[in-house]
Write a protein that holds these residues in place. Structure first.
Motif, PDB file in Angstrom:
ATOM      1  N   ILE A  80       0.811  -1.229   0.000  1.00  0.00           N
ATOM      2  CA  ILE A  80       0.000   0.000   0.000  1.00  0.00           C
ATOM      3  C   ILE A  80       0.843   1.278   0.000  1.00  0.00           C
ATOM      4  O   ILE A  80       0.300   2.363   0.167  1.00  0.00           O
ATOM      5  CB  ILE A  80      -1.088   0.025   1.110  1.00  0.00           C
ATOM      6  CG1 ILE A  80      -0.521  -0.152   2.511  1.00  0.00           C
ATOM      7  CG2 ILE A  80      -2.178  -0.981   0.826  1.00  0.00           C
ATOM      8  CD1 ILE A  80      -1.581   0.104   3.608  1.00  0.00           C
ATOM      9  N   HIS A  81       2.146   1.140  -0.261  1.00  0.00           N
ATOM     10  CA  HIS A  81       2.921   2.374  -0.453  1.00  0.00           C
ATOM     11  C   HIS A  81       4.250   2.111  -1.158  1.00  0.00           C
ATOM     12  O   HIS A  81       5.161   1.502  -0.591  1.00  0.00           O
ATOM     13  CB  HIS A  81       3.201   3.059   0.891  1.00  0.00           C
ATOM     14  CG  HIS A  81       3.957   4.341   0.720  1.00  0.00           C
ATOM     15  ND1 HIS A  81       3.364   5.501   0.272  1.00  0.00           N
ATOM     16  CD2 HIS A  81       5.263   4.651   0.872  1.00  0.00           C
ATOM     17  CE1 HIS A  81       4.263   6.453   0.185  1.00  0.00           C
ATOM     18  NE2 HIS A  81       5.437   5.967   0.533  1.00  0.00           N
ATOM     19  N   THR A  82       4.362   2.614  -2.385  1.00  0.00           N
ATOM     20  CA  THR A  82       5.667   2.562  -3.039  1.00  0.00           C
ATOM     21  C   THR A  82       5.775   3.632  -4.111  1.00  0.00           C
ATOM     22  O   THR A  82       4.787   4.274  -4.480  1.00  0.00           O
ATOM     23  CB  THR A  82       5.971   1.152  -3.590  1.00  0.00           C
ATOM     24  OG1 THR A  82       7.384   1.033  -3.751  1.00  0.00           O
ATOM     25  CG2 THR A  82       5.263   0.874  -4.912  1.00  0.00           C
ATOM     26  N   HIS A  83       7.021   3.856  -4.598  1.00  0.00           N
ATOM     27  CA  HIS A  83       7.296   4.911  -5.583  1.00  0.00           C
ATOM     28  C   HIS A  83       7.922   4.272  -6.816  1.00  0.00           C
ATOM     29  O   HIS A  83       9.097   3.865  -6.783  1.00  0.00           O
ATOM     30  CB  HIS A  83       8.288   5.926  -5.021  1.00  0.00           C
ATOM     31  CG  HIS A  83       7.824   6.651  -3.803  1.00  0.00           C
ATOM     32  ND1 HIS A  83       7.392   7.958  -3.827  1.00  0.00           N
ATOM     33  CD2 HIS A  83       7.719   6.249  -2.509  1.00  0.00           C
ATOM     34  CE1 HIS A  83       7.055   8.335  -2.600  1.00  0.00           C
ATOM     35  NE2 HIS A  83       7.235   7.311  -1.778  1.00  0.00           N
ATOM     36  N   ALA A  84       7.184   4.225  -7.930  1.00  0.00           N
ATOM     37  CA  ALA A  84       7.721   3.600  -9.152  1.00  0.00           C
ATOM     38  C   ALA A  84       8.986   4.287  -9.679  1.00  0.00           C
ATOM     39  O   ALA A  84       9.935   3.600 -10.077  1.00  0.00           O
ATOM     40  CB  ALA A  84       6.643   3.566 -10.232  1.00  0.00           C
ATOM     41  N   SER A 234      -0.545   9.705   0.744  1.00  0.00           N
ATOM     42  CA  SER A 234       0.509  10.675   1.050  1.00  0.00           C
ATOM     43  C   SER A 234       1.409  10.113   2.150  1.00  0.00           C
ATOM     44  O   SER A 234       1.357   8.913   2.445  1.00  0.00           O
ATOM     45  CB  SER A 234      -0.101  12.019   1.453  1.00  0.00           C
ATOM     46  OG  SER A 234       0.891  13.018   1.469  1.00  0.00           O
ATOM     47  N   HIS A 235       2.241  11.006   2.708  1.00  0.00           N
ATOM     48  CA  HIS A 235       3.147  10.609   3.796  1.00  0.00           C
ATOM     49  C   HIS A 235       2.740  11.342   5.066  1.00  0.00           C
ATOM     50  O   HIS A 235       2.312  12.489   5.010  1.00  0.00           O
ATOM     51  CB  HIS A 235       4.585  11.002   3.458  1.00  0.00           C
ATOM     52  CG  HIS A 235       5.135  10.331   2.246  1.00  0.00           C
ATOM     53  ND1 HIS A 235       5.019  10.845   0.986  1.00  0.00           N
ATOM     54  CD2 HIS A 235       5.832   9.165   2.120  1.00  0.00           C
ATOM     55  CE1 HIS A 235       5.617  10.036   0.119  1.00  0.00           C
ATOM     56  NE2 HIS A 235       6.115   9.006   0.775  1.00  0.00           N
ATOM     57  N   LEU A 236       2.940  10.689   6.221  1.00  0.00           N
ATOM     58  CA  LEU A 236       2.578  11.307   7.500  1.00  0.00           C
ATOM     59  C   LEU A 236       3.585  10.918   8.582  1.00  0.00           C
ATOM     60  O   LEU A 236       3.831   9.727   8.809  1.00  0.00           O
ATOM     61  CB  LEU A 236       1.169  10.816   7.899  1.00  0.00           C
ATOM     62  CG  LEU A 236       0.637  11.266   9.257  1.00  0.00           C
ATOM     63  CD1 LEU A 236       0.448  12.775   9.302  1.00  0.00           C
ATOM     64  CD2 LEU A 236      -0.692  10.569   9.571  1.00  0.00           C
ATOM     65  N   ALA A 275       1.558   6.917   4.508  1.00  0.00           N
ATOM     66  CA  ALA A 275       2.755   6.104   4.730  1.00  0.00           C
ATOM     67  C   ALA A 275       3.469   6.550   5.998  1.00  0.00           C
ATOM     68  O   ALA A 275       3.535   7.744   6.288  1.00  0.00           O
ATOM     69  CB  ALA A 275       3.699   6.243   3.541  1.00  0.00           C
ATOM     70  N   HIS A 276       3.962   5.562   6.725  1.00  0.00           N
ATOM     71  CA  HIS A 276       4.890   5.706   7.865  1.00  0.00           C
ATOM     72  C   HIS A 276       4.225   5.825   9.227  1.00  0.00           C
ATOM     73  O   HIS A 276       4.254   4.892  10.003  1.00  0.00           O
ATOM     74  CB  HIS A 276       5.911   6.822   7.621  1.00  0.00           C
ATOM     75  CG  HIS A 276       6.632   6.652   6.319  1.00  0.00           C
ATOM     76  ND1 HIS A 276       7.335   5.510   6.038  1.00  0.00           N
ATOM     77  CD2 HIS A 276       6.694   7.440   5.215  1.00  0.00           C
ATOM     78  CE1 HIS A 276       7.824   5.607   4.812  1.00  0.00           C
ATOM     79  NE2 HIS A 276       7.448   6.751   4.287  1.00  0.00           N
ATOM     80  N   CYS A 277       3.683   7.018   9.569  1.00  0.00           N
ATOM     81  CA  CYS A 277       3.030   7.178  10.884  1.00  0.00           C
ATOM     82  C   CYS A 277       3.943   6.688  12.012  1.00  0.00           C
ATOM     83  O   CYS A 277       3.528   5.898  12.869  1.00  0.00           O
ATOM     84  CB  CYS A 277       1.699   6.435  10.915  1.00  0.00           C
ATOM     85  SG  CYS A 277       0.612   6.907   9.563  1.00  0.00           S
ATOM     86  N   THR A 326       6.351  -1.114   0.722  1.00  0.00           N
ATOM     87  CA  THR A 326       7.786  -1.309   0.474  1.00  0.00           C
ATOM     88  C   THR A 326       8.513   0.029   0.396  1.00  0.00           C
ATOM     89  O   THR A 326       9.721   0.102   0.576  1.00  0.00           O
ATOM     90  CB  THR A 326       8.026  -2.076  -0.839  1.00  0.00           C
ATOM     91  OG1 THR A 326       7.437  -1.333  -1.911  1.00  0.00           O
ATOM     92  CG2 THR A 326       7.430  -3.466  -0.775  1.00  0.00           C
ATOM     93  N   ASP A 327       7.788   1.099   0.066  1.00  0.00           N
ATOM     94  CA  ASP A 327       8.346   2.457  -0.016  1.00  0.00           C
ATOM     95  C   ASP A 327       9.693   2.499  -0.729  1.00  0.00           C
ATOM     96  O   ASP A 327      10.639   3.142  -0.263  1.00  0.00           O
ATOM     97  CB  ASP A 327       8.466   3.092   1.380  1.00  0.00           C
ATOM     98  CG  ASP A 327       8.737   4.592   1.293  1.00  0.00           C
ATOM     99  OD1 ASP A 327       8.310   5.204   0.303  1.00  0.00           O
ATOM    100  OD2 ASP A 327       9.392   5.131   2.202  1.00  0.00           O
ATOM    101  N   MET A 328       9.768   1.853  -1.871  1.00  0.00           N
ATOM    102  CA  MET A 328      11.021   1.976  -2.620  1.00  0.00           C
ATOM    103  C   MET A 328      11.162   3.401  -3.128  1.00  0.00           C
ATOM    104  O   MET A 328      10.165   4.018  -3.496  1.00  0.00           O
ATOM    105  CB  MET A 328      11.018   1.001  -3.787  1.00  0.00           C
ATOM    106  CG  MET A 328      10.980  -0.433  -3.284  1.00  0.00           C
ATOM    107  SD  MET A 328      10.919  -1.567  -4.645  1.00  0.00           S
ATOM    108  CE  MET A 328       9.355  -1.212  -5.389  1.00  0.00           C
TER     109      MET A 328
HETATM  110 FE    FE Z   1       7.162   7.058   0.332  1.00  0.00          FE
END
Ligand code: FE
Ligand code: GUN
Length: 452
Positions: A80-84, A234-236, A275-277, A326-328
């Motif tokens: 549920i979170h990554t950057h292509a 988004s990111h938090l 993402a993150h929290c 995975t937040d690549m």
């Molecule tokens: Fe990210």
């Protein structure tokens, strides 16, 4: 001939979305339990799970059975979170914290996606590798570029995976070369152009993070969210300096989450994944729970960027929606199995070093987070309970050798810790067989660097 006939018949049955898979079946209903049905049957009718059975009920006797023998069948994994665009520099430049890492690594790389030729090469590699992984659904950041984001969507559509893809929005506190002047207009153009284009890929609104989005931009995105009825990613609260920065930028907000909430980009009518929290207050937890906001826990990224360790046990105790990301390329791997083991490992360190009140995560809980937990962002996905979308991964662990007898549960545990793409034998998404890993690599028609 006989083989051909059988295969055609089999493909026909698969295309109707109604069939039975036989194998050793695992799935979760709740975080603390993995259900195991040895040599069981999963019935798929019109792309949805009808049930899991020890003995196949008579009414399904005429449906085609695909027998996977001793292999293991689990629900598809959800990232549920990554950057292509960051996939290209995974494994590089990790010895930095978030803001410096963005400025030195992520932003210069993302700028390259104004060049469609580069975007095509990079996104082909990303999409092919995602298809080879155990992931069946993903929430994916693109870049600010409309054309490159459409290209990413085209390539992902072909994989058969179900993906939410976002054109990134950012118009402040970023280098000039990535700072948008017409972010809202570009987003509207992108949304109009991709509407009704895809079966597997859908758009998701993607403000990069609060520090990179002006209030005018967030107001514009809020209007677009309502107009197009879009989910949000988004990111938090990833990094302590980032949290302080948001306080300075928007002192009237009660918390970082409240800052998004004031622009109505934080759950409720806008299904939202943050993402993150890592650093969340009690008040924020309550707000996230009320609004149904999803937490994308990204343990490898949080370790690589020295961000911290999210208190996932507390989120589970509060019954927040939690899944894995995975937040690549802050994370180096596209594997949600690796995210499962990472989640367990960092939770142990947190428990040992920081807070003995929050027990480490178990393998059952990590499996739940990577399947049903994150899958819930896509609706009824990530489990084999009745009515769920039929996403399945068939795993062959025969190359993970062992001298001793192992139970099925032990075999699953070793797959979580030890498997890679070679162990993925077959994959189904929404009742469609999308096939096993590509064995020969991909062709080099695009002139990809480093591929012989
Ligand atoms: Fe990210
Ligand atoms: N916060 C804002 N942008 C990013 C990004 O690209 N990666 C991570 N890990 N955090 C971010």
């Amino acid at each position: 001939m006989v083989f051909l006939f059988r295969r055609e018949r089999c493909d026909f049955m698969l295309n109707t979305g109604s069939f039975v898979l036989k194998g050793n079946i695992f799935y979760s209903k709740a975080p603390d339990e993995i259900i195991c049905v040895p040599e069981g049957f999963i019935v798929c009718v019109h792309g949805k799970v009808r049930g899991v059975y020890e003995v196949l009920p008579k009414q399904y006797a005429n449906i085609n059975i695909i027998d996977y023998g001793d292999k293991i069948i689990i629900p598809g994994l959800t990232d549920i979170h990554t950057h292509a665009p960051q996939y290209s520099f995974r494994g590089l430049g990790m010895d930095l914290e978030l803001i410096e890492w963005l400025n030195r690594n992520a932003f210069p790389e993302e700028a390259k996606y104004s060049d469609l030729d580069y975007a095509g090469k990079a996104y082909t590699i990303f999409a092919n590798d995602l298809k080879k992984s155990a992931t069946t659904r993903a929430c994916i950041f693109g870049t600010i570029h409309v054309e490159a984001t459409k290209l990413l969507m085209d390539l992902l559509e072909e994989t058969g995976l179900k993906c939410m893809v976002g054109k990134v929005n950012m118009d402040r506190n970023c280098p000039e070369y990535l700072c948008e002047s017409g972010s809202v207009a570009d987003t509207r153009k992108w949304l109009q152009e991709v509407a009704h284009e895809y079966e597997n890929v859908t758009p998701i609104l993607t403000p990069r993070f609060f520090p990179a989005c002006s209030e005018t931009l967030l107001e514009g995105l809020s209007r677009i969210q309502k107009e197009f009825n879009l989910p949000v990613q988004s990111h938090l609260s990833e990094n302590l300096a980032e949290v302080e920065w948001v306080k300075e930028l928007f002192p009237e907000a009660l918390s970082y989450g409240d800052a998004y909430n004031r622009f109505e980009l934080f759950g409720k009518e806008a299904p939202t994944v943050m993402a993150h929290c890592v650093y969340i207050t009690e008040g924020e937890i309550e707000l996230m729970k009320r609004n149904g906001v999803f937490v994308a826990h990204c343990p490898e990224s949080n370790t690589n960027l020295s961000s911290g360790i999210a208190p996932v046990r507390a989120y589970l105790n509060h019954k927040l929606n939690v899944g894995l990301g995975t937040d690549m390329a802050a994370g180096s791997s596209n594997s949600i199995f690796k995210a499962m083991t990472g989640a367990i490992q960092v939770s142990k360190l947190r428990w040992r070093l920081a807070d003995q009140s929050l027990k480490p995560l178990t393998v059952e809980e990590a499996f739940y987070l990577g399947t049903k937990g994150g899958g819930a962002f896509f609706g009824k996905t990530g489990s084999f309970e009745e009515g769920y979308e039929f996403d399945a991964v068939v795993l062959d662990d025969s190359n993970i050798l062992h001298p001793q007898p192992l139970t099925l549960k032990e075999r699953l545990e070793r797959i979580i810790y030890l498997s890679d793409d070679r162990n993925i034998h077959d994959k189904y998404v929404a009742g469609r067989r999308i096939g096993k890993a590509i064995e020969t690599g991909f062709d080099n028609t695009l002139g990809l660097t480093g591929v012989d």
